[in-house]
Design an enzyme around this catalytic site. Sequence first.
Site, mmCIF file in Angstrom:
data_model
loop_
_atom_site.group_PDB
_atom_site.id
_atom_site.type_symbol
_atom_site.label_atom_id
_atom_site.label_comp_id
_atom_site.label_asym_id
_atom_site.label_seq_id
_atom_site.Cartn_x
_atom_site.Cartn_y
_atom_site.Cartn_z
ATOM 1 N N PRO A 276 0.830 -1.214 0.000
ATOM 2 C CA PRO A 276 0.000 0.000 0.000
ATOM 3 C C PRO A 276 0.859 1.257 0.000
ATOM 4 O O PRO A 276 1.884 1.322 0.681
ATOM 5 C CB PRO A 276 -0.795 -0.113 1.302
ATOM 6 C CG PRO A 276 0.061 -0.953 2.202
ATOM 7 C CD PRO A 276 0.888 -1.856 1.320
ATOM 8 N N TYR A 318 -5.248 13.907 -13.028
ATOM 9 C CA TYR A 318 -6.242 12.830 -12.853
ATOM 10 C C TYR A 318 -7.649 13.361 -12.617
ATOM 11 O O TYR A 318 -8.508 12.598 -12.157
ATOM 12 C CB TYR A 318 -5.876 11.960 -11.637
ATOM 13 C CG TYR A 318 -4.474 11.446 -11.571
ATOM 14 C CD1 TYR A 318 -3.998 10.535 -12.515
ATOM 15 C CD2 TYR A 318 -3.612 11.829 -10.543
ATOM 16 C CE1 TYR A 318 -2.707 10.039 -12.435
ATOM 17 C CE2 TYR A 318 -2.320 11.329 -10.454
ATOM 18 C CZ TYR A 318 -1.870 10.437 -11.399
ATOM 19 O OH TYR A 318 -0.602 9.954 -11.311
ATOM 20 N N CYS A 346 1.082 29.647 -15.694
ATOM 21 C CA CYS A 346 0.492 30.137 -16.931
ATOM 22 C C CYS A 346 -0.101 29.011 -17.748
ATOM 23 O O CYS A 346 0.408 28.657 -18.819
ATOM 24 C CB CYS A 346 1.565 30.868 -17.725
ATOM 25 S SG CYS A 346 2.355 32.114 -16.726
ATOM 26 N N GLU A 347 -1.163 28.413 -17.259
ATOM 27 C CA GLU A 347 -1.849 27.319 -17.941
ATOM 28 C C GLU A 347 -3.234 27.227 -17.346
ATOM 29 O O GLU A 347 -3.370 27.257 -16.126
ATOM 30 C CB GLU A 347 -1.149 25.980 -17.628
ATOM 31 C CG GLU A 347 -0.265 25.507 -18.721
ATOM 32 C CD GLU A 347 0.130 24.047 -18.591
ATOM 33 O OE1 GLU A 347 -0.754 23.199 -18.386
ATOM 34 O OE2 GLU A 347 1.331 23.788 -18.706
HETATM 35 C C1 LIG Z 1 1.848 2.282 -7.340
HETATM 36 C C2 LIG Z 1 2.051 0.904 -6.898
HETATM 37 C C3 LIG Z 1 1.663 0.522 -5.608
HETATM 38 C C4 LIG Z 1 0.969 1.438 -4.653
HETATM 39 O O1 LIG Z 1 -0.323 1.767 -5.050
HETATM 40 P P1 LIG Z 1 -1.252 2.608 -4.040
HETATM 41 O O2 LIG Z 1 -2.487 2.826 -4.803
HETATM 42 O O3 LIG Z 1 -0.541 3.862 -3.726
HETATM 43 O O4 LIG Z 1 -1.482 1.757 -2.838
HETATM 44 C C5 LIG Z 1 1.953 -0.766 -5.211
HETATM 45 N N1 LIG Z 1 2.574 -1.646 -6.036
HETATM 46 C C6 LIG Z 1 2.950 -1.314 -7.284
HETATM 47 C C7 LIG Z 1 3.630 -2.305 -8.134
HETATM 48 C C8 LIG Z 1 2.698 -0.026 -7.754
HETATM 49 O O5 LIG Z 1 3.068 0.296 -8.994
#
Ligand SMILES: *Cc1c(COP(=O)(O)O)cnc(C)c1O
Length: 421
Positions: A276, A318, A346-347
């Site tokens: 995580p 996003y 500036c965007e």
């Molecule tokens: C980005 C990523 C994560 C973490 O994802 P979260 O959404 O921030 O928990 C874990 N493992 C891999 C391989 C990733 O690319």
Amino acid sequence: MDHFLYRDGQLYAEDVPVAEIAAAVGTPVYVYSTATLLRHFRLFDEALAWGPHLVCYAMKAASNQAILKTLAEAGAGMDVVSGGEYARARAAGVPGERIVFSGVGKTREEIRTALEGGIRQFNIESEPEMRVISEVASAMGVVAPVTVRVNPDVDARTHAKIATGKSENKFGIPIAKARAVYAEAAALPGLKVIGIDVHIGSQLTELEPFAMAYRKVAELTEALRADGHEISRLDLGGGLGIPYTRSNEAPPLPVEYGAMIERELGHLGCEIEIEPGRLIAGNAGILVSEVIYLKEGEGRNFLILDAAMNDLIRPAMYEAHHDIVPVIEPEAGAEQAAFDIVGPVCESGDTFAKGRMMPALGAGDLVAFRSAGAYGAVMSSEYNTRALIPEVLVKGDQFAVIRRRPSFEEIINRDSLPEWL
Ligand SMILES: *Cc1c(COP(=O)(O)O)cnc(C)c1O
């Protein structure tokens, strides 16, 4: 739950008034809460306490050394995706056996560095990469522990830019091909296959896509074991989402996630690894900014902040929502008006929110972007030659600058002139 709450009419980070940090360090500034970081790490750790496990923080979410050290001292492993992140993890005192190396484009140099410094496992993302890891390890006379990242072809039902588990994404090996790839991996001299890896995306707000992917991992575990592979570790990736608004979103809790993992995979007797990032750091950080101008336009009013898209790119990249709250608590029932909240870059993309209802605010007032701890500071740039903004870590009633703002001179001196100029 986080530790950014109003108290006595103003926003606090743990026991420190946010306004005090802004006065001492200047704005814009990222402020992180130690208690929130640790709380989130422990929620995951406890959710998996039913069996052997390691929570490897996906440090790409927020990789300041002080954040890494805070989590490492609590027992976290790290999921790294580059040689730079590997170096950061080691510098924060994380031993190699707690570092997992993910990412689709590991270079020979990165692989060598990790093998020299120690590594828990490489998560292999392609067949060419698998052969290179074996080659580099063999040349060094060592054996690299590996899992293969499988792509289970499930829809994570999240933003397209952060979905990774569909067959059209660049990540992992199609699960249908996995048995053939594991057969080749087992035959390569520099590899030791220890498990399976999967990561289907980020900011997932329901458990079902995870459960679908993990069911496929369970089937694959049985199939690979029948083929004679020793599958003793399952890396289940990251991706559990966080509430970005106070009101309507309620993503599953880590404890529910952990229980689902036990249901789907507990019978296999594997060590469970999760990665995580967002859920540990996201709500553990805020971005504090000052209103520079209130600009009254035709039919709309703009709050122009000193923070911009280069400091927090999530809204521009996003379409992400961040709650933005005044640092001085508004009176109960205070009148609200709609504002477009923008930065000075500036965007037109440099817009944090449109038509956002806010209490009356004007030049000099402070606001805080909530849930800015993950994919905030790490994705910032110096676009418009705006210096990278400082980061501050709070612990109880103490706070410390954990990355200072560079001077313009430092920024300019990173460039060098060719001899003909
Ligand atoms: C980005 C990523 C994560 C973490 O994802 P979260 O959404 O921030 O928990 C874990 N493992 C891999 C391989 C990733 O690319």
